[in-house]
Design a protein around this motif. Structure first.
Motif, PDB file in Angstrom:
ATOM      1  N   GLY A  74       0.807  -1.209   0.000  1.00 53.64           N
ATOM      2  CA  GLY A  74       0.000   0.000   0.000  1.00 53.64           C
ATOM      3  C   GLY A  74       0.840   1.259   0.000  1.00 53.64           C
ATOM      4  N   LEU A  75       1.940   1.265   0.737  1.00 48.12           N
ATOM      5  CA  LEU A  75       2.812   2.434   0.758  1.00 48.12           C
ATOM      6  C   LEU A  75       3.505   2.658  -0.588  1.00 48.12           C
ATOM      7  CD1 LEU A  75       4.375   2.177   4.314  1.00 48.12           C
ATOM      8  CD2 LEU A  75       2.699   3.839   3.484  1.00 48.12           C
ATOM      9  N   VAL A  76       3.910   1.568  -1.238  1.00 45.97           N
ATOM     10  CA  VAL A  76       4.499   1.690  -2.573  1.00 45.97           C
ATOM     11  C   VAL A  76       3.449   2.201  -3.562  1.00 45.97           C
ATOM     12  CG1 VAL A  76       5.482   0.383  -4.494  1.00 45.97           C
ATOM     13  CG2 VAL A  76       6.278  -0.029  -2.168  1.00 45.97           C
ATOM     14  N   ALA A  77       2.245   1.657  -3.480  1.00 51.72           N
ATOM     15  CA  ALA A  77       1.172   2.112  -4.370  1.00 51.72           C
ATOM     16  C   ALA A  77       0.812   3.561  -4.081  1.00 51.72           C
ATOM     17  CB  ALA A  77      -0.057   1.218  -4.211  1.00 51.72           C
ATOM     18  N   LEU A  78       0.845   3.964  -2.826  1.00 47.22           N
ATOM     19  CA  LEU A  78       0.556   5.351  -2.462  1.00 47.22           C
ATOM     20  C   LEU A  78       1.618   6.286  -3.021  1.00 47.22           C
ATOM     21  CD1 LEU A  78      -1.201   7.364  -0.882  1.00 47.22           C
ATOM     22  CD2 LEU A  78       0.259   6.920   1.093  1.00 47.22           C
ATOM     23  N   ALA A  79       2.878   5.894  -2.945  1.00 46.22           N
ATOM     24  CA  ALA A  79       3.958   6.723  -3.487  1.00 46.22           C
ATOM     25  C   ALA A  79       3.802   6.883  -5.001  1.00 46.22           C
ATOM     26  CB  ALA A  79       5.309   6.116  -3.153  1.00 46.22           C
ATOM     27  N   LEU A  80       3.502   5.788  -5.683  1.00 46.43           N
ATOM     28  CA  LEU A  80       3.280   5.869  -7.128  1.00 46.43           C
ATOM     29  C   LEU A  80       2.019   6.664  -7.442  1.00 46.43           C
ATOM     30  CD1 LEU A  80       4.191   2.260  -8.279  1.00 46.43           C
ATOM     31  CD2 LEU A  80       5.476   4.354  -8.703  1.00 46.43           C
ATOM     32  N   GLY A  81       1.010   6.524  -6.596  1.00 44.50           N
ATOM     33  CA  GLY A  81      -0.236   7.262  -6.791  1.00 44.50           C
ATOM     34  C   GLY A  81      -0.052   8.759  -6.632  1.00 44.50           C
ATOM     35  N   LEU A  82       0.811   9.163  -5.727  1.00 39.45           N
ATOM     36  CA  LEU A  82       1.084  10.592  -5.570  1.00 39.45           C
ATOM     37  C   LEU A  82       1.790  11.150  -6.798  1.00 39.45           C
ATOM     38  CD1 LEU A  82       2.134  10.807  -1.818  1.00 39.45           C
ATOM     39  CD2 LEU A  82       0.005  11.590  -2.872  1.00 39.45           C
ATOM     40  N   VAL A 116      -0.800   1.502 -10.475  1.00 38.91           N
ATOM     41  CA  VAL A 116      -1.203   1.665  -9.083  1.00 38.91           C
ATOM     42  C   VAL A 116      -2.430   0.815  -8.768  1.00 38.91           C
ATOM     43  CG1 VAL A 116      -2.068   3.340  -7.407  1.00 38.91           C
ATOM     44  CG2 VAL A 116      -0.186   3.956  -8.915  1.00 38.91           C
ATOM     45  N   ILE A 117      -3.399   0.774  -9.662  1.00 46.80           N
ATOM     46  CA  ILE A 117      -4.651   0.055  -9.395  1.00 46.80           C
ATOM     47  C   ILE A 117      -4.420  -1.441  -9.174  1.00 46.80           C
ATOM     48  CG2 ILE A 117      -6.878  -0.607 -10.405  1.00 46.80           C
ATOM     49  CD1 ILE A 117      -7.025   2.269 -11.516  1.00 46.80           C
ATOM     50  N   PRO A 118      -3.696  -2.154 -10.046  1.00 44.98           N
ATOM     51  CA  PRO A 118      -3.467  -3.579  -9.758  1.00 44.98           C
ATOM     52  C   PRO A 118      -2.639  -3.805  -8.484  1.00 44.98           C
ATOM     53  CG  PRO A 118      -3.012  -3.137 -12.052  1.00 44.98           C
ATOM     54  CD  PRO A 118      -3.226  -1.814 -11.396  1.00 44.98           C
ATOM     55  N   ALA A 119      -1.698  -2.901  -8.206  1.00 45.24           N
ATOM     56  CA  ALA A 119      -0.904  -3.039  -6.977  1.00 45.24           C
ATOM     57  C   ALA A 119      -1.793  -2.877  -5.745  1.00 45.24           C
ATOM     58  CB  ALA A 119       0.227  -2.016  -6.964  1.00 45.24           C
ATOM     59  N   ALA A 120      -2.712  -1.914  -5.787  1.00 48.78           N
ATOM     60  CA  ALA A 120      -3.611  -1.699  -4.651  1.00 48.78           C
ATOM     61  C   ALA A 120      -4.589  -2.862  -4.491  1.00 48.78           C
ATOM     62  CB  ALA A 120      -4.367  -0.389  -4.822  1.00 48.78           C
ATOM     63  N   VAL A 121      -5.040  -3.430  -5.588  1.00 46.96           N
ATOM     64  CA  VAL A 121      -5.933  -4.595  -5.510  1.00 46.96           C
ATOM     65  C   VAL A 121      -5.177  -5.787  -4.918  1.00 46.96           C
ATOM     66  CG1 VAL A 121      -7.199  -6.278  -6.908  1.00 46.96           C
ATOM     67  CG2 VAL A 121      -7.465  -3.847  -7.355  1.00 46.96           C
ATOM     68  N   LEU A 122      -3.934  -5.973  -5.332  1.00 48.90           N
ATOM     69  CA  LEU A 122      -3.115  -7.045  -4.776  1.00 48.90           C
ATOM     70  C   LEU A 122      -2.899  -6.836  -3.277  1.00 48.90           C
ATOM     71  CD1 LEU A 122      -1.247  -9.541  -5.290  1.00 48.90           C
ATOM     72  CD2 LEU A 122       0.587  -7.883  -5.540  1.00 48.90           C
ATOM     73  N   GLY A 123      -2.579  -5.608  -2.888  1.00 42.77           N
ATOM     74  CA  GLY A 123      -2.390  -5.312  -1.473  1.00 42.77           C
ATOM     75  C   GLY A 123      -3.658  -5.499  -0.665  1.00 42.77           C
ATOM     76  N   ALA A 124      -4.800  -5.119  -1.237  1.00 41.90           N
ATOM     77  CA  ALA A 124      -6.073  -5.314  -0.532  1.00 41.90           C
ATOM     78  C   ALA A 124      -6.384  -6.803  -0.390  1.00 41.90           C
ATOM     79  CB  ALA A 124      -7.197  -4.602  -1.268  1.00 41.90           C
ATOM     80  N   ILE A 147      -8.699   6.540  -4.704  1.00 37.77           N
ATOM     81  CA  ILE A 147      -8.079   7.767  -5.203  1.00 37.77           C
ATOM     82  C   ILE A 147      -7.567   7.572  -6.633  1.00 37.77           C
ATOM     83  CG2 ILE A 147      -6.164   9.386  -4.857  1.00 37.77           C
ATOM     84  CD1 ILE A 147      -8.499   9.696  -2.896  1.00 37.77           C
ATOM     85  N   ALA A 148      -6.947   6.435  -6.913  1.00 33.57           N
ATOM     86  CA  ALA A 148      -6.416   6.172  -8.252  1.00 33.57           C
ATOM     87  C   ALA A 148      -7.535   6.057  -9.281  1.00 33.57           C
ATOM     88  CB  ALA A 148      -5.570   4.903  -8.239  1.00 33.57           C
ATOM     89  N   VAL A 149      -8.623   5.403  -8.925  1.00 35.70           N
ATOM     90  CA  VAL A 149      -9.738   5.259  -9.868  1.00 35.70           C
ATOM     91  C   VAL A 149     -10.391   6.617 -10.139  1.00 35.70           C
ATOM     92  CG1 VAL A 149     -12.057   4.287 -10.125  1.00 35.70           C
ATOM     93  CG2 VAL A 149     -10.180   2.837  -9.390  1.00 35.70           C
ATOM     94  N   ILE A 150     -10.561   7.422  -9.099  1.00 34.20           N
ATOM     95  CA  ILE A 150     -11.149   8.754  -9.296  1.00 34.20           C
ATOM     96  C   ILE A 150     -10.240   9.606 -10.171  1.00 34.20           C
ATOM     97  CG2 ILE A 150     -11.726  10.912  -8.110  1.00 34.20           C
ATOM     98  CD1 ILE A 150     -12.813   9.202  -5.818  1.00 34.20           C
ATOM     99  N   ARG A 151      -8.938   9.558  -9.937  1.00 32.12           N
ATOM    100  CA  ARG A 151      -7.991  10.346 -10.743  1.00 32.12           C
ATOM    101  C   ARG A 151      -8.002   9.878 -12.192  1.00 32.12           C
ATOM    102  NH1 ARG A 151      -5.417  12.371 -14.112  1.00 32.12           N
ATOM    103  NH2 ARG A 151      -3.352  13.290 -13.961  1.00 32.12           N
TER     104      ARG A 151
END
Length: 73
Positions: free
Chosen positions: A10-18, A32-40, A61-65
């Motif tokens: 999640g932290l890696v996905a958050l950094a990429l998402g920023l 970011v989206i597949p990484a966040a789904v994997l983390g979830a 946040i990634a989907v909205i963006r």
């Protein structure tokens, strides 16, 4: 253990998402989206909800963006 791995993903996905919030870098959300789904998914296996909730937040946040950029950028 699963919660820690989920939080790290999640932290890696958050950094990429920023980074993906910068104009014309919205395509990075497709990573970011597949990484966040994997983390979830990993966070779901855990007894705690912290890592899963972080990944779900990053996912939303990634989907909205991506939606705001017309699914291109």
């Amino acid at each position: 253990m699963f919660n820690l791995v989920s939080a790290l993903v999640g932290l890696v996905a958050l950094a990429l998402g920023l980074v993906a919030l910068v104009p014309l870098l919205g395509w990075l959300n497709y990573i970011v989206i597949p990484a966040a789904v994997l983390g979830a998914g990993i966070g779901t296996l855990s007894g705690s909800n912290g890592g899963r909730n972080l990944n779900l937040f990053v996912l939303v946040i990634a989907v909205i963006r991506l939606w705001m950029g017309g699914f291109l950028f």
